[in-house]
Write a protein that holds these residues in place. Structure first.
Motif, PDB file in Angstrom:
ATOM      1  N   ASP A 164      -8.211  -7.626  -9.114  1.00  0.00           N
ATOM      2  CA  ASP A 164      -7.846  -6.211  -9.012  1.00  0.00           C
ATOM      3  C   ASP A 164      -6.608  -6.026  -8.133  1.00  0.00           C
ATOM      4  O   ASP A 164      -5.706  -5.242  -8.459  1.00  0.00           O
TER       5      ASP A 164
ATOM      6  N   ASP B 269      -3.559  -7.051 -10.069  1.00  0.00           N
ATOM      7  CA  ASP B 269      -3.205  -6.005 -11.039  1.00  0.00           C
ATOM      8  C   ASP B 269      -2.479  -4.849 -10.356  1.00  0.00           C
ATOM      9  O   ASP B 269      -1.480  -4.339 -10.860  1.00  0.00           O
ATOM     10  N   LEU B 270      -2.996  -4.426  -9.212  1.00  0.00           N
ATOM     11  CA  LEU B 270      -2.368  -3.323  -8.483  1.00  0.00           C
ATOM     12  C   LEU B 270      -0.972  -3.703  -8.000  1.00  0.00           C
ATOM     13  O   LEU B 270      -0.047  -2.880  -8.063  1.00  0.00           O
TER      14      LEU B 270
ATOM     15  N   HIS C  10       2.445  -1.874  -9.116  1.00  0.00           N
ATOM     16  CA  HIS C  10       3.304  -1.308  -8.078  1.00  0.00           C
ATOM     17  C   HIS C  10       4.744  -1.800  -8.218  1.00  0.00           C
ATOM     18  O   HIS C  10       5.682  -1.102  -7.841  1.00  0.00           O
TER      19      HIS C  10
END
Length: 57
Positions: free
Chosen positions: A37, A40-41, A45
């Motif tokens: 996660d 992915d963030l 970004h």
């Protein structure tokens, strides 16, 4: 953490039950999912189509 699995096994010899193995498996799976996660963030970004400094709305 996964690199240290053999050392962790050795440290728990005699005190590591099936229940402990179950709990550790769950915790490691949660860490793996959180790591995915976060990756992915971080990728989201860094997308060039998003204005820098502001989260998408």
């Amino acid at each position: 953490m996964r690199k240290k699995t053999p050392e962790l096994r050795e440290a728990f010899i005699g005190r590591f039950t099936e229940h402990h193995a179950f709990l550790l498996t769950k915790m490691l799976a949660r860490i793996d999912q959180l790591s995915a996660d976060i990756a992915d963030l971080e990728r989201a970004h860094q997308r060039p189509d998003r204005p820098s400094g502001r989260p998408p709305r």
